[in-house]
Write an enzyme that holds these catalytic residues in place. Structure first.
Site, mmCIF file in Angstrom:
data_model
loop_
_atom_site.group_PDB
_atom_site.id
_atom_site.type_symbol
_atom_site.label_atom_id
_atom_site.label_comp_id
_atom_site.label_asym_id
_atom_site.label_seq_id
_atom_site.Cartn_x
_atom_site.Cartn_y
_atom_site.Cartn_z
ATOM 1 N N ASN A 101 72.663 32.921 38.393
ATOM 2 C CA ASN A 101 72.394 34.324 38.714
ATOM 3 C C ASN A 101 72.841 34.632 40.142
ATOM 4 O O ASN A 101 72.755 33.784 41.024
ATOM 5 C CB ASN A 101 70.885 34.587 38.597
ATOM 6 N N HIS A 103 72.140 37.143 43.361
ATOM 7 C CA HIS A 103 71.064 37.996 43.894
ATOM 8 C C HIS A 103 71.410 38.432 45.320
ATOM 9 O O HIS A 103 71.846 37.607 46.124
ATOM 10 C CB HIS A 103 69.733 37.235 43.873
ATOM 11 N N SER A 130 72.899 35.219 47.302
ATOM 12 C CA SER A 130 72.674 33.855 46.801
ATOM 13 C C SER A 130 73.141 33.760 45.358
ATOM 14 O O SER A 130 72.993 34.713 44.579
ATOM 15 C CB SER A 130 71.173 33.517 46.803
ATOM 16 N N ASP A 139 64.206 34.815 40.276
ATOM 17 C CA ASP A 139 64.922 34.541 41.532
ATOM 18 C C ASP A 139 64.402 33.299 42.257
ATOM 19 O O ASP A 139 64.291 33.288 43.489
ATOM 20 C CB ASP A 139 64.853 35.771 42.477
HETATM 21 C C1 GAR Z 1 75.105 42.907 42.802
HETATM 22 O O1 GAR Z 1 75.023 43.344 44.121
HETATM 23 C C2 GAR Z 1 74.068 41.849 42.524
HETATM 24 O O2 GAR Z 1 73.732 41.102 43.648
HETATM 25 C C3 GAR Z 1 72.902 42.660 42.056
HETATM 26 O O3 GAR Z 1 73.471 43.674 41.277
HETATM 27 C C4 GAR Z 1 74.726 44.026 41.847
HETATM 28 C C5 GAR Z 1 75.741 44.216 40.746
HETATM 29 O O4 GAR Z 1 76.914 44.792 41.249
HETATM 30 N N1 GAR Z 1 72.008 41.855 41.281
HETATM 31 C C6 GAR Z 1 70.683 41.988 41.338
HETATM 32 O O5 GAR Z 1 70.119 42.803 42.031
HETATM 33 C C7 GAR Z 1 69.947 41.011 40.437
HETATM 34 N N2 GAR Z 1 68.573 40.981 40.781
HETATM 35 P P1 GAR Z 1 78.223 44.884 40.352
HETATM 36 O O6 GAR Z 1 77.815 45.481 39.006
HETATM 37 O O7 GAR Z 1 79.150 45.774 41.106
HETATM 38 O O8 GAR Z 1 78.781 43.495 40.203
#
Ligand code: GAR
Length: 193
Positions: A101, A103, A130, A139
């Site tokens: 995952n 995060h 991360s 997480d």
């Molecule tokens: C990313 O920034 C990722 O870190 C976050 O969602 C975004 C997806 O962006 N994930 C979380 O918050 C998971 N808890 P994207 O759709 O442009 O790749």
């Protein structure tokens, strides 16, 4: 697996095309018909399946549908690239050590929703992103790799998110390659260190 704009899916795709990640994206699953990741998958010619969480009464039911789709596509490992649903042992146990995952914080700080807002509110001067193995507590699995991002005085959630995402696009392919080397080399589950 993606719920958002899919920029990290595209980063994985680019890394594969450029030879930085020895993999192929056999299947993208999205849970939201409107998400940008779905559009990107069409442009990038990544097979994409919609599994709408609203059609499932429980988290376990959704995860059973995910597992069936991944098994039908014969995937080796699963990357949660902006998946905004909590996953259960149904999915985790189907891919032991092979579910990772992304995060947007330096875990174990700022778990859960709105990690960037949490970091800003706390006043930390450095945050980041991360990639970690997934376990049942949200997480909290072993960290594979992290990238640090300084917090500027002028930052708001949008500006800090943008800088974190730039690092995510470097980190996720690299961490995926690293995790893949570990599991292919060891032929088993999660590896420490
Ligand atoms: C990313 O920034 C990722 O870190 C976050 O969602 C975004 C997806 O962006 N994930 C979380 O918050 C998971 N808890 P994207 O759709 O442009 O790749």
């Amino acid at each position: 697996m993606a719920s958002g704009s899919g920029s990290n899916v595209e980063a994985l795709h680019e890394a594969i095309v450029q030879g930085r990640l020895d993999a192929s994206l056999c299947l993208l699953i999205v849970n939201n018909p409107e998400c940008g990741a779905r559009e990107r998958s069409a442009r990038l010619q990544i097979p994409c399946q919609l599994i709408d969480h609203r059609r499932h009464q429980t988290r376990e039911s959704l995860d059973h549908a995910l597992v069936s789709a991944f098994q039908a596509a014969d995937v080796e490992a699963v990357v949660m690239a902006g998946w905004m649903r909590i996953v259960t042992p149904v999915l985790i146990d189907a891919f032991p050590g092979r579910l990772i995952n992304l995060h947007p914080s330096l875990l174990p700080a700022f778990k859960g929703l709105n990690a960037v807002g949490q970091a800003l509110a706390s006043g930390v001067r450095i945050t980041g992103c991360s990639v970690h193995h997934v376990q049942e507590d949200v997480d909290s699995g072993t960290v594979i790799a992290q990238a640090a991002v300084p917090v500027n005085d002028s930052d708001d959630v949008q500006s800090l998110t943008e800088r974190i995402q730039k690092q995510e696009h470097r980190l996720l392919p690299w961490a995926t390659a690293l995790a893949g080397l570990q599991w292919r080399h060891n032929g088993s589950a999660e590896v420490q260190g």
